[in-house]
Design a protein around this motif. Structure first.
Motif, PDB file in Angstrom:
ATOM      1  N   ARG A   1      13.011  11.055 -39.719  1.00 53.70           N
ATOM      2  CA  ARG A   1      14.355  11.054 -39.132  1.00 53.70           C
ATOM      3  C   ARG A   1      15.039  12.410 -39.319  1.00 53.70           C
ATOM      4  O   ARG A   1      15.830  12.842 -38.478  1.00 53.70           O
ATOM      5  N   LEU A   2      14.714  13.090 -40.411  1.00 53.93           N
ATOM      6  CA  LEU A   2      15.285  14.397 -40.700  1.00 53.93           C
ATOM      7  C   LEU A   2      14.568  15.526 -39.969  1.00 53.93           C
ATOM      8  O   LEU A   2      14.927  16.690 -40.134  1.00 53.93           O
ATOM      9  N   GLY A   3      13.541  15.176 -39.185  1.00 52.18           N
ATOM     10  CA  GLY A   3      12.891  16.169 -38.346  1.00 52.18           C
ATOM     11  C   GLY A   3      11.567  16.685 -38.847  1.00 52.18           C
ATOM     12  O   GLY A   3      10.981  17.579 -38.220  1.00 52.18           O
ATOM     13  N   LEU A   4      11.050  16.157 -39.965  1.00 51.64           N
ATOM     14  CA  LEU A   4       9.749  16.602 -40.446  1.00 51.64           C
ATOM     15  C   LEU A   4       8.624  15.916 -39.679  1.00 51.64           C
ATOM     16  O   LEU A   4       8.781  14.807 -39.170  1.00 51.64           O
TER      17      LEU A   4
ATOM     18  N   GLY B   1       8.315   7.491 -35.765  1.00 54.82           N
ATOM     19  CA  GLY B   1       7.736   8.823 -35.641  1.00 54.82           C
ATOM     20  C   GLY B   1       6.787   9.218 -36.741  1.00 54.82           C
ATOM     21  O   GLY B   1       6.466  10.407 -36.876  1.00 54.82           O
ATOM     22  N   VAL B   2       6.298   8.258 -37.507  1.00 59.78           N
ATOM     23  CA  VAL B   2       5.363   8.547 -38.596  1.00 59.78           C
ATOM     24  C   VAL B   2       3.929   8.345 -38.103  1.00 59.78           C
ATOM     25  O   VAL B   2       3.617   7.308 -37.506  1.00 59.78           O
TER      26      VAL B   2
ATOM     27  N   VAL C   1       4.165  -3.595 -40.133  1.00 60.35           N
ATOM     28  CA  VAL C   1       4.326  -2.321 -40.833  1.00 60.35           C
ATOM     29  C   VAL C   1       3.858  -1.163 -39.965  1.00 60.35           C
ATOM     30  O   VAL C   1       4.549  -0.140 -39.824  1.00 60.35           O
ATOM     31  N   ARG C   2       2.675  -1.297 -39.385  1.00 59.21           N
ATOM     32  CA  ARG C   2       2.115  -0.217 -38.584  1.00 59.21           C
ATOM     33  C   ARG C   2       3.038   0.111 -37.396  1.00 59.21           C
ATOM     34  O   ARG C   2       3.306   1.281 -37.091  1.00 59.21           O
TER      35      ARG C   2
END
Length: 339
Positions: free
Chosen positions: A69-72, A97-98, A89-90
């Protein structure tokens, strides 16, 4: 005589790596119930609570979502079961975005499940560990260690196989040019085994406990700064989350503090994990310790505006906008920072 095998190619420089952050650890659904009555009634009594939410849980998973969320650019390595909870979960991680390419599906063990019972700012946590006990170093591909700038691990004491190998994993990550951080979270056994933990701390750049965990790890009954100092003597930069009091860091020589934001919390579940995400993101963006601590405190505070650990996690701009221009530590407003 056959030629010896060629050495593996060197890891790319950090600036050229596909991920900023690899998070290793726990991911599970949380059922958040509350506020619960002061006394839970057994004997097949049914009690009503105001609200229940099914949300993404696990310290590592919440941290990964906060960092994304912070852009990483974030990858996750861990384990879930071949069941509806694992699919939940997946999907939840991917939606935030993970990268879940290294999220292993265990064909035999269930996905962990957690019930969070809330009462005001306090909570009780009940977890069925499922496949957490099988999570180990084999779930973390070497290519990911070589392809990230930073490795973060969480819920250390819930994953004994991973805990026993984490010192070697962190050492390898550092050899490959990555930095490391650890949030042990609670130890359900209450032992806080230094023989297990100390080798990891020696290869950890940042350890991120809350105040109670810092005291438990060091045996310092009173004084958060004193506990942080004792922990810093064991190797890492120590960054302690202290609830409404904000946060402090100890680098072995001096203490840096940052206040919490004045927010009315709706749900504190996952606030510490959002703090972790903020601190790691700020350091990776090149901020100094005082500003990184202030951004982290803002991220932890702002995450309490929604229910569950991920619903109210701030963007980078939202977090930076709430960093005070002055305060008890003289933290300066953070501006002009890019990923």
């Amino acid at each position: 005589m056959p030629s010896p095998p060629a050495p593996p190619p060197p890891a790319p420089p950090p600036s050229a790596r596909p991920f900023d952050l690899l998070v290793v650890g726990d991911a599970n659904p949380d059922v958040v119930l509350g506020p619960v009555p002061r006394d839970l009634a057994y004997g097949q009594r049914e009690q009503l609570v105001e609200r229940a939410d099914l949300v993404l849980g696990g310290s590592a998973a919440i941290m990964a979502c906060g960092a994304a969320r912070l852009g990483l650019r974030v990858a996750f390595a861990g384990r879930v079961g071949d069941d509806p909870a694992g699919a939940f979960v997946r999907t939840a991680l991917a939606a935030r975005g993970v990268d879940t390419s290294a999220l292993t599906t265990d064909p035999e063990r269930a996905t962990p499940l957690t019930a969070v019972l809330t009462r005001g700012a306090d909570r009780a946590i009940l977890t069925a560990p499922g496949c957490l006990t099988a999570t180990g170093p084999g779930d973390v591909p070497e290519a990911l260690l070589a392809g990230t700038r930073h490795v973060h691990a969480a819920s250390f004491f819930l994953m004994p196989r991973l805990a026993g190998a984490l010192a070697e994993m962190f050492a390898r990550a550092r050899e490959l040019g990555a930095t490391t951080s650890l949030d042990t979270n609670d130890d359900p056994s209450g032992r806080w085994d230094p023989e297990l933990l100390d080798p990891v701390l020696k290869v950890t750049d940042q350890v991120l406990p809350n105040a109670a965990e810092a005291r438990a790890m060091t045996g310092v009954a009173k004084g958060v700064a004193e506990a942080a100092a004792a922990l810093a003597r064991r190797g890492p930069l120590v960054v302690v989350k202290n609830g409404a009091e904000g946060a402090l860091a100890h680098d072995g020589a001096r203490v840096t503090t940052a206040p919490a934001l004045p927010v009315e919390p709706l749900d504190t579940v996952g606030a510490g994990d959002s703090f972790d995400a903020g601190f790691v993101a700020a350091v990776l963006r090149g901020l100094g310790l005082a500003d990184a601590l202030a951004v982290a405190a803002a991220c932890g505070s702002l995450s309490t505006r929604g229910r569950g650990g991920t619903a109210a996690q701030p963007t980078w701009d939202e977090a930076v906008a709430r960093v005070p221009s002055t305060g008890v530590t003289g933290v300066t407003r953070v501006t002009g920072v890019s990923a």
